[in-house]
Design a protein around this motif. Structure first.
Motif, PDB file in Angstrom:
ATOM      1  N   VAL A 160      17.654  64.542  80.204  1.00  0.00           N
ATOM      2  CA  VAL A 160      17.383  64.778  81.626  1.00  0.00           C
ATOM      3  C   VAL A 160      16.174  65.685  81.795  1.00  0.00           C
ATOM      4  O   VAL A 160      15.282  65.443  82.622  1.00  0.00           O
ATOM      5  N   GLY A 161      16.129  66.770  81.019  1.00  0.00           N
ATOM      6  CA  GLY A 161      14.983  67.672  81.102  1.00  0.00           C
ATOM      7  C   GLY A 161      13.691  66.975  80.751  1.00  0.00           C
ATOM      8  O   GLY A 161      12.655  67.188  81.404  1.00  0.00           O
ATOM      9  N   LEU A 162      13.722  66.127  79.722  1.00  0.00           N
ATOM     10  CA  LEU A 162      12.513  65.401  79.329  1.00  0.00           C
ATOM     11  C   LEU A 162      12.034  64.483  80.448  1.00  0.00           C
ATOM     12  O   LEU A 162      10.837  64.471  80.795  1.00  0.00           O
ATOM     13  N   ILE A 163      12.947  63.712  81.026  1.00  0.00           N
ATOM     14  CA  ILE A 163      12.554  62.750  82.070  1.00  0.00           C
ATOM     15  C   ILE A 163      12.019  63.464  83.305  1.00  0.00           C
ATOM     16  O   ILE A 163      10.977  63.093  83.865  1.00  0.00           O
ATOM     17  N   VAL A 164      12.712  64.524  83.739  1.00  0.00           N
ATOM     18  CA  VAL A 164      12.272  65.247  84.933  1.00  0.00           C
ATOM     19  C   VAL A 164      10.932  65.928  84.672  1.00  0.00           C
ATOM     20  O   VAL A 164      10.043  65.939  85.544  1.00  0.00           O
ATOM     21  N   ALA A 165      10.756  66.502  83.492  1.00  0.00           N
ATOM     22  CA  ALA A 165       9.497  67.181  83.182  1.00  0.00           C
ATOM     23  C   ALA A 165       8.325  66.205  83.167  1.00  0.00           C
ATOM     24  O   ALA A 165       7.209  66.552  83.568  1.00  0.00           O
ATOM     25  N   ILE A 166       8.564  64.965  82.732  1.00  0.00           N
ATOM     26  CA  ILE A 166       7.486  63.971  82.697  1.00  0.00           C
ATOM     27  C   ILE A 166       7.228  63.386  84.082  1.00  0.00           C
ATOM     28  O   ILE A 166       6.078  63.264  84.511  1.00  0.00           O
ATOM     29  N   CYS A 186      16.285  75.316  77.994  1.00  0.00           N
ATOM     30  CA  CYS A 186      17.683  75.627  77.676  1.00  0.00           C
ATOM     31  C   CYS A 186      18.172  74.781  76.504  1.00  0.00           C
ATOM     32  O   CYS A 186      18.971  75.248  75.670  1.00  0.00           O
ATOM     33  N   SER A 187      17.700  73.530  76.427  1.00  0.00           N
ATOM     34  CA  SER A 187      18.097  72.674  75.311  1.00  0.00           C
ATOM     35  C   SER A 187      17.578  73.231  73.986  1.00  0.00           C
ATOM     36  O   SER A 187      18.305  73.256  72.984  1.00  0.00           O
ATOM     37  N   VAL A 188      16.333  73.678  73.964  1.00  0.00           N
ATOM     38  CA  VAL A 188      15.771  74.242  72.737  1.00  0.00           C
ATOM     39  C   VAL A 188      16.523  75.496  72.329  1.00  0.00           C
ATOM     40  O   VAL A 188      16.893  75.684  71.155  1.00  0.00           O
ATOM     41  N   MET A 231      19.143  70.000  66.379  1.00  0.00           N
ATOM     42  CA  MET A 231      20.527  69.563  66.545  1.00  0.00           C
ATOM     43  C   MET A 231      20.973  68.693  65.369  1.00  0.00           C
ATOM     44  O   MET A 231      22.122  68.764  64.933  1.00  0.00           O
ATOM     45  N   VAL A 232      20.065  67.861  64.845  1.00  0.00           N
ATOM     46  CA  VAL A 232      20.411  67.033  63.688  1.00  0.00           C
ATOM     47  C   VAL A 232      20.727  67.916  62.481  1.00  0.00           C
ATOM     48  O   VAL A 232      21.719  67.697  61.765  1.00  0.00           O
ATOM     49  N   VAL A 233      19.902  68.930  62.280  1.00  0.00           N
ATOM     50  CA  VAL A 233      20.157  69.850  61.162  1.00  0.00           C
ATOM     51  C   VAL A 233      21.469  70.596  61.375  1.00  0.00           C
ATOM     52  O   VAL A 233      22.263  70.791  60.437  1.00  0.00           O
ATOM     53  N   ALA A 234      21.728  71.018  62.620  1.00  0.00           N
ATOM     54  CA  ALA A 234      22.969  71.731  62.911  1.00  0.00           C
ATOM     55  C   ALA A 234      24.181  70.841  62.652  1.00  0.00           C
ATOM     56  O   ALA A 234      25.198  71.293  62.108  1.00  0.00           O
ATOM     57  N   CYS A 245       8.783  69.544  72.659  1.00  0.00           N
ATOM     58  CA  CYS A 245       9.974  70.395  72.776  1.00  0.00           C
ATOM     59  C   CYS A 245      11.248  69.588  72.560  1.00  0.00           C
ATOM     60  O   CYS A 245      12.204  70.056  71.919  1.00  0.00           O
ATOM     61  N   THR A 246      11.253  68.356  73.085  1.00  0.00           N
ATOM     62  CA  THR A 246      12.434  67.508  72.913  1.00  0.00           C
ATOM     63  C   THR A 246      12.647  67.146  71.446  1.00  0.00           C
ATOM     64  O   THR A 246      13.779  67.173  70.942  1.00  0.00           O
ATOM     65  N   LEU A 247      11.573  66.810  70.769  1.00  0.00           N
ATOM     66  CA  LEU A 247      11.692  66.470  69.352  1.00  0.00           C
ATOM     67  C   LEU A 247      12.157  67.670  68.532  1.00  0.00           C
ATOM     68  O   LEU A 247      12.984  67.532  67.616  1.00  0.00           O
TER      69      LEU A 247
END
Length: 716
Positions: free
Chosen positions: A54-60, A74-76, A21-24, A13-15
């Motif tokens: 933050v979401g990635l770290i907390v989810a892991i 929310c990031s996605v 975001m890079v495309v945007a 999901c993070t990737l």
């Protein structure tokens, strides 16, 4: 969910979000809209920069906590919203033939409703920090948010209203818009949108309620989140007046809000959930209040003098060097007093009426450096501990032997604690204490510090750290107090033993006087009378005079034996001539029960030591014969590591030392040994006989005397 699966999903999901975001950003570059402050979708990109990692770290790290997954989701959604919007802008600006422009505008129009106002962000407020609702009743608000977000999506998707993706661009028609009556009804439903803000505010209220009900770690976590939100709102409120003046300042104020929401708040969430124990939020809040107030005060003073007075004196708005120097001087002089006063106010706001941890340690260190009596140091220590932790009571415990006793309690009205048994260096459980920390000095357990909090409260990490630091500093204090207490106790014991020795000496003098009067003196008086009678009979009856003289000889022998017996009670001649073992064997032969004397190679000791052991053994044997009901007794003598040990053991009925009161005999024995640096130990239990043991240090130059072969066998 397995850890590997959760990690894979979170990373994927993070990737995806990062790629979107890079495309945007690439499209924004081609659109000439790289200024994220003024860009229509700049806030999405700024916020994603914070919530995505933050979401990635907390989810892991905490895959069971839904907050991490909410932030990733929310990031996605935010990345999709930004990409679809920039794609639609690119199609409207540069490439009218670009396919899917209207669909991209349509997607950007409703997908953000899943995040704000009653979407994912609301659930972060409801579930922070544990990932669970405050109570089942809050499910109503959660379902209300779900229904509201779904209703907004339903209203937006088929709405026939034109879609505007950016200012100054033409609108795009909804590709699946429904016209007519349905469109009118859907358009009228947009009046419910403010209700979403209300739902969001109520979710924010849940944080306040959770903070009031929380304690310990959870309260510290909520403080981190509240600090970030409060700092963001305060910074935004400060920039609003400047933003009303022109568009540039308005963009800056919006950028402040975006950075706060996208960076400060996610960072606070990460610290609160993952690393809150490493930082003191109370200190952070206190420093922020102090230096923020100082910055505002300095700015106000400088502006008031340099600008306000400058206007009055007619400087025409030009810089005035004199006024600038005056403002700088006033700020320099007033900085330290203002900082100290603001620090006290901030400490009162953050810590309440209790002192800060730094103040507690400083005050305690000052007390250690000063000279206080033992009776004063420990109450002061309990007071600063109670004030520093905000506890209801704080107690300092002091170890004495195998017991841990309360030495000082603050407030003193909380007295009534009882000693606790202790063995080794392991601190036992102390009932009624919420937290207990041992106090060591050079590896020895000297005591403990305990505190009791109000019901429902627990120690914060900062308070635990303070308690631990105070325990480390208290080691030397308790060591000194213990030495002083032990010295005073020994002085009291010495004073009491000296008084008992004086009383025993007086009693012994009276006994000797009584024995001399009733024994030897009577024999001598009788001899004197008979001598006078013999003198009278010498001329009248020579035979009777000779018989009288023979009686006088026997009476003189009796008087001599009486004096010898009396002398043996003072210091037996055999003890002076042949040593301790021989003297005790001689006394064993006179006992009323069999007594065995077991002795190794016993060195000759000073007369005081031998006499002390001799009379202690005699006293113990006398007690055995009078009270024990024993059939036999054993006397053991040995010298180990320069210490003379003796033991008198019997097989009598025994007694409970904790219940039975020691008589004058045991007291005299203890005093004899204590006066020479020795100690007495009595061990017994009902039905198992009794053992009276004592020890005395032996002089280094003592000589070894061989004990006869007859020793070690039962005699009597």
């Amino acid at each position: 969910m397995r850890p590997r699966t959760a990690t894979a999903i979170a990373v994927a999901c993070t990737l995806v979000s990062a790629a979107l975001m890079v495309v945007a950003l690439t499209l924004a570059y081609f659109n000439g809209d790289l200024n994220v402050v003024t860009s229509a979708f700049g806030p999405d990109l700024v916020i994603n920069l914070g919530i995505l990692p933050v979401g990635l770290i907390v989810a892991i790290r905490q895959r069971d906590n839904p907050i991490g997954w909410l932030l990733v989701g929310c990031s996605v959604l935010g990345a999709i919203h930004a990409l679809s919007g920039e794609y639609a802008i690119h199609g409207l600006l540069a490439s009218p033939e670009l396919p899917g422009t209207d669909w991209s505008a349509w997607l950007s129009g409703w997908i953000i409703d899943l995040v704000f106002p009653a979407g994912g962000f609301m659930f972060v407020l409801l579930l922070f920090p544990s990932g669970r609702l405050l109570s089942p009743r809050w499910r109503i608000l959660a379902w209300t948010g779900v229904v509201f977000s779904a209703l907004l999506v339903v209203i937006t998707i088929p709405n026939d209203y034109p879609i505007t993706v950016a200012p100054n661009l033409r609108s795009v028609a909804n590709p699946i818009g429904v016209s007519g009556f349905v469109s009118s009804v859907l358009g009228s439903l947009w009046v419910i949108w403010p209700a979403g803000i209300l739902v969001l505010l109520v979710a924010g209220v849940s944080i306040v309620v959770r903070h009031r009900r929380s304690a310990g770690e959870e309260r510290q976590q909520i403080k981190w989140f509240a600090y970030a939100v409060g700092a963001t709102l305060a910074a935004y409120a400060v920039t609003i007046p400047f933003g009303l003046s022109n568009a540039t300042n308005s963009a800056v104020s919006n950028a402040v809000l975006e950075v706060g929401v996208g960076v400060a708040i996610p960072l606070a969430i990460a610290i609160a959930i993952l690393r809150y124990k490493l930082y003191g939020i109370d200190i952070v809040i206190s420093r922020t209040l102090v230096y923020g107030s100082l910055a505002a005060l300095i700015t106000g003073v400088y502006v008031g003098i340099a600008v306000g007075i400058g206007t009055l004196v007619g400087s025409g708005g030009k810089p005035n060097l004199g006024l600038s120097i005056l403002a700088t001087a006033i700020v320099a002089v007033g900085f330290q007093p203002a900082r100290a006063r603001l620090q006290r106010v901030a400490n009162r706001l953050v810590y309440g009426t209790r002192a800060t941890p730094y103040e507690v340690l400083s005050e305690f260190s000052g007390h250690v450096a000063e000279t206080y009596a033992a009776a004063d140091v420990l109450p002061r220590m309990a007071r600063v501990l109670q004030e520093g932790t905000g506890a209801t009571t704080a107690t300092v415990w002091l170890r004495a032997g195998d017991q841990l006793s309360p030495a000082a309690t603050y407030p003193s009205t909380a007295d009534g604690l009882t000693p606790v048994s202790i063995s080794g260096s392991q601190l036992p459980e102390i009932s009624g204490a919420d937290s207990a920390v041992p106090v060591f000095h050079q590896g020895d357990l000297l005591g403990a510090l305990t505190i009791t909090k109000r019901r429902g409260e627990s120690l914060t990490p900062i308070e635990l750290k303070l308690l631990d630091d105070l325990a480390h500093q208290a080691g030397l204090v308790l060591k000194n107090v213990g030495l002083s207490t032990e010295l005073l106790r020994r002085l009291d014991e010495l004073r009491s033993s000296r008084q008992r020795l004086v009383a025993a000496q007086d009693q012994e003098r009276r006994r000797l006087e009584r024995n001399l009067h009733d024994g030897a003196q009577q024999h001598l008086v009788a001899i004197k009378v008979k001598l006078g009678l013999a003198e009278m009979l010498m001329d009248r009856d020579a035979g009777r005079a000779v018989a009288t003289l023979q009686q006088l000889k026997a009476d003189a022998d009796d008087a001599l034996e009486t004096l010898r017996d009396l002398a043996r009670g003072i210091y037996p001649p055999i003890l002076a001539e042949r040593g301790l073992a021989a003297a005790l064997q001689a006394q064993a032969t006179r006992a009323t029960l069999p007594v065995a004397v077991e002795a190794d190679m016993i060195p000759r000791c000073p007369q005081a030591l031998e006499a002390a052991v001799y009379f202690c053994v005699l006293e113990a044997l006398q007690n055995v014969q009078k009270y024990s009901g024993a059939s036999r007794a054993t006397v053991r003598l040995s010298v180990v590591d320069g210490t003379l040990h003796f033991e008198v053991a019997d097989d009598g009925v025994g007694f409970d030392p904790g219940v039975a009161r020691g008589g004058s005999g045991l007291t005299n024995m203890a005093d004899r040994l204590d006066a020479l640096g020795g100690r007495l130990d009595v061990r017994s239990q009902p039905g198992a006989g009794c053992r009276v043991m004592g020890s005395l240090p032996v002089a280094a130059d003592a000589t070894v005397v061989a004990v006869g072969a007859g020793e070690g066998v039962a005699v009597g």
